[in-house]
Motif scaffolding. Structure first.
Motif, PDB file in Angstrom:
ATOM      1  N   ALA A   5       0.846  -1.194   0.000  1.00  0.00           N
ATOM      2  CA  ALA A   5       0.000   0.000   0.000  1.00  0.00           C
ATOM      3  C   ALA A   5       0.878   1.240   0.000  1.00  0.00           C
ATOM      4  N   SER A   6       0.372   2.305  -0.621  1.00  0.00           N
ATOM      5  CA  SER A   6       1.104   3.571  -0.659  1.00  0.00           C
ATOM      6  C   SER A   6       0.114   4.714  -0.829  1.00  0.00           C
ATOM      7  N   LEU A   7       0.556   5.914  -0.437  1.00  0.00           N
ATOM      8  CA  LEU A   7      -0.184   7.150  -0.668  1.00  0.00           C
ATOM      9  C   LEU A   7       0.668   8.044  -1.557  1.00  0.00           C
ATOM     10  N   THR A   8       0.096   8.532  -2.640  1.00  0.00           N
ATOM     11  CA  THR A   8       0.826   9.372  -3.590  1.00  0.00           C
ATOM     12  C   THR A   8       0.033  10.639  -3.855  1.00  0.00           C
ATOM     13  N   TYR A   9       0.702  11.782  -3.777  1.00  0.00           N
ATOM     14  CA  TYR A   9       0.029  13.057  -4.041  1.00  0.00           C
ATOM     15  C   TYR A   9      -0.138  13.259  -5.542  1.00  0.00           C
ATOM     16  N   ILE A  10      -1.359  13.650  -5.951  1.00  0.00           N
ATOM     17  CA  ILE A  10      -1.669  13.931  -7.354  1.00  0.00           C
ATOM     18  C   ILE A  10      -2.101  15.395  -7.455  1.00  0.00           C
ATOM     19  N   PRO A  11      -1.328  16.257  -8.141  1.00  0.00           N
ATOM     20  CA  PRO A  11      -1.723  17.670  -8.266  1.00  0.00           C
ATOM     21  C   PRO A  11      -3.043  17.806  -9.025  1.00  0.00           C
ATOM     22  N   GLY A  12      -3.742  18.904  -8.742  1.00  0.00           N
ATOM     23  CA  GLY A  12      -5.012  19.146  -9.420  1.00  0.00           C
ATOM     24  C   GLY A  12      -5.592  20.480  -9.018  1.00  0.00           C
ATOM     25  N   ALA A  13      -6.898  20.613  -9.193  1.00  0.00           N
ATOM     26  CA  ALA A  13      -7.582  21.877  -8.919  1.00  0.00           C
ATOM     27  C   ALA A  13      -7.594  22.177  -7.424  1.00  0.00           C
ATOM     28  N   ALA A  14      -7.675  23.472  -7.108  1.00  0.00           N
ATOM     29  CA  ALA A  14      -7.697  23.916  -5.715  1.00  0.00           C
ATOM     30  C   ALA A  14      -9.002  23.501  -5.039  1.00  0.00           C
ATOM     31  N   HIS A  15      -8.965  23.446  -3.704  1.00  0.00           N
ATOM     32  CA  HIS A  15     -10.141  23.106  -2.909  1.00  0.00           C
ATOM     33  C   HIS A  15     -10.778  24.395  -2.393  1.00  0.00           C
ATOM     34  N   HIS A  16     -12.104  24.497  -2.510  1.00  0.00           N
ATOM     35  CA  HIS A  16     -12.821  25.689  -2.056  1.00  0.00           C
ATOM     36  C   HIS A  16     -13.911  25.284  -1.075  1.00  0.00           C
ATOM     37  N   GLU A  17     -14.002  26.027   0.031  1.00  0.00           N
ATOM     38  CA  GLU A  17     -15.100  25.812   0.962  1.00  0.00           C
ATOM     39  C   GLU A  17     -16.303  26.630   0.505  1.00  0.00           C
ATOM     40  N   ARG A  18     -17.452  25.971   0.444  1.00  0.00           N
ATOM     41  CA  ARG A  18     -18.680  26.672   0.056  1.00  0.00           C
ATOM     42  C   ARG A  18     -19.691  26.551   1.180  1.00  0.00           C
ATOM     43  N   ASN A  19     -20.074  27.704   1.723  1.00  0.00           N
ATOM     44  CA  ASN A  19     -21.065  27.735   2.785  1.00  0.00           C
ATOM     45  C   ASN A  19     -22.458  27.846   2.181  1.00  0.00           C
ATOM     46  N   PRO A  20     -23.474  27.357   2.876  1.00  0.00           N
ATOM     47  CA  PRO A  20     -24.828  27.381   2.311  1.00  0.00           C
ATOM     48  C   PRO A  20     -25.356  28.797   2.160  1.00  0.00           C
ATOM     49  N   GLU A  21     -26.096  29.018   1.086  1.00  0.00           N
ATOM     50  CA  GLU A  21     -26.765  30.302   0.900  1.00  0.00           C
ATOM     51  C   GLU A  21     -27.943  30.406   1.873  1.00  0.00           C
ATOM     52  N   LYS A  22     -28.412  31.622   2.084  1.00  0.00           N
ATOM     53  CA  LYS A  22     -29.501  31.831   3.036  1.00  0.00           C
ATOM     54  C   LYS A  22     -30.746  31.053   2.647  1.00  0.00           C
ATOM     55  N   GLU A  23     -30.971  30.934   1.326  1.00  0.00           N
ATOM     56  CA  GLU A  23     -32.175  30.237   0.886  1.00  0.00           C
ATOM     57  C   GLU A  23     -31.978  28.729   0.822  1.00  0.00           C
ATOM     58  N   ASP A  24     -30.737  28.266   1.093  1.00  0.00           N
ATOM     59  CA  ASP A  24     -30.455  26.831   1.046  1.00  0.00           C
ATOM     60  C   ASP A  24     -31.018  26.172   2.299  1.00  0.00           C
ATOM     61  N   ALA A  25     -31.877  25.191   2.107  1.00  0.00           N
ATOM     62  CA  ALA A  25     -32.490  24.520   3.257  1.00  0.00           C
ATOM     63  C   ALA A  25     -31.487  23.658   4.007  1.00  0.00           C
ATOM     64  N   GLN A  26     -30.439  23.212   3.317  1.00  0.00           N
ATOM     65  CA  GLN A  26     -29.426  22.394   3.969  1.00  0.00           C
ATOM     66  C   GLN A  26     -28.443  23.305   4.694  1.00  0.00           C
ATOM     67  N   LYS A  27     -28.105  22.956   5.934  1.00  0.00           N
ATOM     68  CA  LYS A  27     -27.385  23.873   6.807  1.00  0.00           C
ATOM     69  C   LYS A  27     -25.881  23.867   6.603  1.00  0.00           C
ATOM     70  N   GLY A  28     -25.293  22.716   6.338  1.00  0.00           N
ATOM     71  CA  GLY A  28     -23.846  22.602   6.380  1.00  0.00           C
ATOM     72  C   GLY A  28     -23.152  22.974   5.088  1.00  0.00           C
ATOM     73  N   GLY A  29     -21.889  23.415   5.226  1.00  0.00           N
ATOM     74  CA  GLY A  29     -21.082  23.737   4.068  1.00  0.00           C
ATOM     75  C   GLY A  29     -20.400  22.506   3.500  1.00  0.00           C
ATOM     76  N   ILE A  30     -19.800  22.664   2.326  1.00  0.00           N
ATOM     77  CA  ILE A  30     -19.091  21.574   1.665  1.00  0.00           C
ATOM     78  C   ILE A  30     -17.759  22.090   1.136  1.00  0.00           C
ATOM     79  N   ILE A  31     -16.896  21.162   0.729  1.00  0.00           N
ATOM     80  CA  ILE A  31     -15.640  21.498   0.071  1.00  0.00           C
ATOM     81  C   ILE A  31     -15.709  20.959  -1.348  1.00  0.00           C
ATOM     82  N   GLU A  32     -15.358  21.782  -2.326  1.00  0.00           N
ATOM     83  CA  GLU A  32     -15.468  21.386  -3.723  1.00  0.00           C
ATOM     84  C   GLU A  32     -14.344  22.016  -4.528  1.00  0.00           C
TER      85      GLU A  32
END
Length: 298
Positions: A74-101
């Protein structure tokens, strides 16, 4: 090896120095107090591990039965790619929690957990009668002026993982600062789109308390105020290659798109028979026999 002042100041591999960790912890606690975050449900995601930089590899430890004389790799290898962004829910979003995308259509920066499972037994260890596992977990984060650094995810209800799976049977492992140090809380890693990136969300309440792979009774609630590490393991004992890509793991209050029952945890919660042969982990500490009380280490 003794923890000398110099070693404490330097900190574990991949982590900042003792004084930097202390300052970061002070800032974190001060932010919670100033924003009165303890009085309301948090909406931002709480990252446990983000594989958005190459140095994140040093924060993880890879394990397999090879450590005990087996032949899995087994091994872990870093793969470069797109940046990670935290997205918090909008006021009208019924779901409360934020996500990372990441940006749509671009593969995110991530780690590749890759290797092969072998159930071949070590020829020079006749007491080992079972092998075939591989896993990784985050390393202990070290000490600060405030004591041992642990994650407090008690204000959150779910664990989110952004993954790309090959469809094999992986388990998510959470270790807390429990009085039984060998206890784990585990849940089958759910995958719905094999070979594609997806964010899967698991309620913390659905994790099953285990010890050396066996369900432990009573099923105590996870000590979410003192989480030591999080990781993923492959224990299906199916020989052959495996490949799992992980972008990030974080706590959130965003519920999953579909409800999950306790039966999806990946364990038979009926009373199990603990008698039988020994496994690779039993050499470290024997399994508890049926009716035998827990060995509590203080």
């Amino acid at each position: 090896m003794l923890a000398t002042p110099v070693r404490l100041a330097r900190g574990p591999p991949g982590f900042p120095s003792f004084w930097r960790r202390s300052m970061d912890e002070f800032k974190r606690q001060a932010t919670i107090a100033i924003n009165m975050e303890g009085l309301r449900e948090p909406t931002k995601p709480f990252p446990l591990i983000k594989f958005d930089q190459e140095n994140s590899m040093a924060k993880c430890k890879v394990m397999s039965d090879q450590d005990m004389g087996g032949f899995s790799k087994a091994s872990l290898t870093y793969i470069p790619g797109a940046a990670h962004h935290e997205r918090n829910p909008e006021k009208e979003d019924a779901q409360k929690g934020g996500i990372i995308e990441s940006d749509e259509g671009v593969e995110p920066a991530h780690t590749l957990f890759k290797g092969s499972i072998s159930t071949e037994l070590p020829p020079n260890k006749p007491d080992i009668q079972r092998s075939g596992y591989a896993a990784w977990r985050t390393r202990d984060r070290g000490m600060s002026l405030f004591g041992k650094l642990l994650w407090d995810i008690d204000p959150y209800s779910y664990l989110a993982l952004r993954i790309k799976s090959d469809g094999r049977k992986y388990f998510v492992n959470i270790q807390t600062e429990s009085i039984v140090p060998t206890d784990l809380h585990q849940h089958l890693l759910p995958t719905y789109t094999t070979g594609q990136w997806e964010t899967v969300i698991i309620p913390f309440s659905q994790f099953v308390r285990t010890n050396y792979g066996f369900v432990v009774e009573p099923q105590k609630e996870m000590m979410r105020q003192k989480v030591r590490s999080v990781g993923i393991g492959l224990t299906d004992r199916v020989p052959g290659p495996f490949e799992l890509r992980i972008a990030d793991i974080y706590a959130t209050n965003r519920p999953p798109a579909r409800e999950m029952g306790r039966e999806e945890a990946g364990f038979d919660l009926e009373e199990e028979n603990h008698e039988g042969g020994t496994g690779m982990m039993d050499e470290i500490e024997p399994k508890r026999r049926k009716g035998e009380p827990e060995r509590i280490l203080i």
